[in-house]
Motif scaffolding. Structure first.
Motif, PDB file in Angstrom:
ATOM      1  N   GLY A  66       0.800  -1.216   0.000  1.00 38.60           N
ATOM      2  CA  GLY A  66       0.000   0.000   0.000  1.00 38.60           C
ATOM      3  C   GLY A  66       0.830   1.261   0.000  1.00 38.60           C
ATOM      4  O   GLY A  66       0.409   2.286   0.525  1.00 38.60           O
ATOM      5  N   GLY A  67       2.035   1.198  -0.575  1.00 35.26           N
ATOM      6  CA  GLY A  67       2.850   2.399  -0.713  1.00 35.26           C
ATOM      7  C   GLY A  67       4.134   2.395   0.075  1.00 35.26           C
ATOM      8  O   GLY A  67       4.966   3.284  -0.082  1.00 35.26           O
ATOM      9  N   TYR A  68       4.348   1.411   0.935  1.00 35.45           N
ATOM     10  CA  TYR A  68       5.560   1.372   1.750  1.00 35.45           C
ATOM     11  C   TYR A  68       6.619   0.505   1.080  1.00 35.45           C
ATOM     12  O   TYR A  68       6.304  -0.497   0.458  1.00 35.45           O
ATOM     13  CB  TYR A  68       5.262   0.808   3.141  1.00 35.45           C
ATOM     14  N   ALA A  69       7.856   0.877   1.238  1.00 39.41           N
ATOM     15  CA  ALA A  69       8.976   0.069   0.743  1.00 39.41           C
ATOM     16  C   ALA A  69       9.930  -0.218   1.890  1.00 39.41           C
ATOM     17  O   ALA A  69      11.127  -0.008   1.803  1.00 39.41           O
ATOM     18  CB  ALA A  69       9.683   0.760  -0.404  1.00 39.41           C
ATOM     19  N   SER A  70       9.381  -0.673   2.993  1.00 36.30           N
ATOM     20  CA  SER A  70      10.185  -0.977   4.177  1.00 36.30           C
ATOM     21  C   SER A  70      10.818  -2.356   4.026  1.00 36.30           C
ATOM     22  O   SER A  70      10.274  -3.230   3.370  1.00 36.30           O
ATOM     23  CB  SER A  70       9.307  -0.968   5.426  1.00 36.30           C
ATOM     24  N   HIS A  71      11.950  -2.523   4.668  1.00 33.65           N
ATOM     25  CA  HIS A  71      12.574  -3.835   4.646  1.00 33.65           C
ATOM     26  C   HIS A  71      13.063  -4.186   6.027  1.00 33.65           C
ATOM     27  O   HIS A  71      13.450  -3.292   6.786  1.00 33.65           O
ATOM     28  CB  HIS A  71      13.706  -3.893   3.612  1.00 33.65           C
ATOM     29  N   PRO A  72      12.930  -5.446   6.391  1.00 33.16           N
ATOM     30  CA  PRO A  72      12.445  -6.527   5.547  1.00 33.16           C
ATOM     31  C   PRO A  72      10.918  -6.538   5.475  1.00 33.16           C
ATOM     32  O   PRO A  72      10.243  -6.182   6.426  1.00 33.16           O
ATOM     33  CB  PRO A  72      12.941  -7.788   6.245  1.00 33.16           C
ATOM     34  N   THR A  73      10.434  -6.942   4.336  1.00 32.99           N
ATOM     35  CA  THR A  73       9.019  -7.256   4.159  1.00 32.99           C
ATOM     36  C   THR A  73       8.972  -8.706   3.736  1.00 32.99           C
ATOM     37  O   THR A  73       9.732  -9.125   2.868  1.00 32.99           O
ATOM     38  CB  THR A  73       8.372  -6.356   3.095  1.00 32.99           C
ATOM     39  N   VAL A  74       8.101  -9.477   4.377  1.00 34.70           N
ATOM     40  CA  VAL A  74       8.044 -10.907   4.120  1.00 34.70           C
ATOM     41  C   VAL A  74       6.631 -11.265   3.668  1.00 34.70           C
ATOM     42  O   VAL A  74       5.654 -10.903   4.318  1.00 34.70           O
ATOM     43  CB  VAL A  74       8.408 -11.723   5.388  1.00 34.70           C
ATOM     44  N   ASP A  75       6.542 -11.965   2.555  1.00 31.45           N
ATOM     45  CA  ASP A  75       5.276 -12.469   2.035  1.00 31.45           C
ATOM     46  C   ASP A  75       5.222 -13.953   2.355  1.00 31.45           C
ATOM     47  O   ASP A  75       6.002 -14.745   1.821  1.00 31.45           O
ATOM     48  CB  ASP A  75       5.206 -12.238   0.524  1.00 31.45           C
TER      49      ASP A  75
END
Length: 99
Positions: A66-75
């Protein structure tokens, strides 16, 4: 039965399963590396996407979050976790039978 198993009912073999976990991060992010090491210790197969090496992945990540590019992001099998703790990651893994 086993959502990520190799065999379908009646003995018909399915195509190999793609890793149900994707980690979006960077090589210099300590939290991203911590998540990757944790998954490796658990023996959970995952796909790693380096946001610095793949600019289109950052756009895909923004779309997922929804607009964020934070890391880490885990799917985890469709559930998107932004900067999860290891406990949150374990909980998401357990819900899909990977932990």
């Amino acid at each position: 039965m086993f959502p990520y198993g190799r065999y379908a009912p009646y003995g018909v073999t399915r195509a190999p399963v793609v890793a149900p976990v994707t980690v979006y991060g960077t090589s210099w992010c300590a939290a991203s590396q911590m998540v990757r090491r944790h998954l490796e210790r658990l023996g959970v197969p995952y796909r790693y996407v380096d946001l610095e090496r793949d600019p289109s992945a950052a756009a895909q990540l923004r779309w997922l979050t929804g607009g964020y590019a934070s890391h880490p992001t885990v799917d985890v099998a469709g559930e998107v976790l932004v900067e999860p703790t290891l406990a949150e990651l374990d909980w998401a893994l357990s819900r899909v039978g990977l932990y």
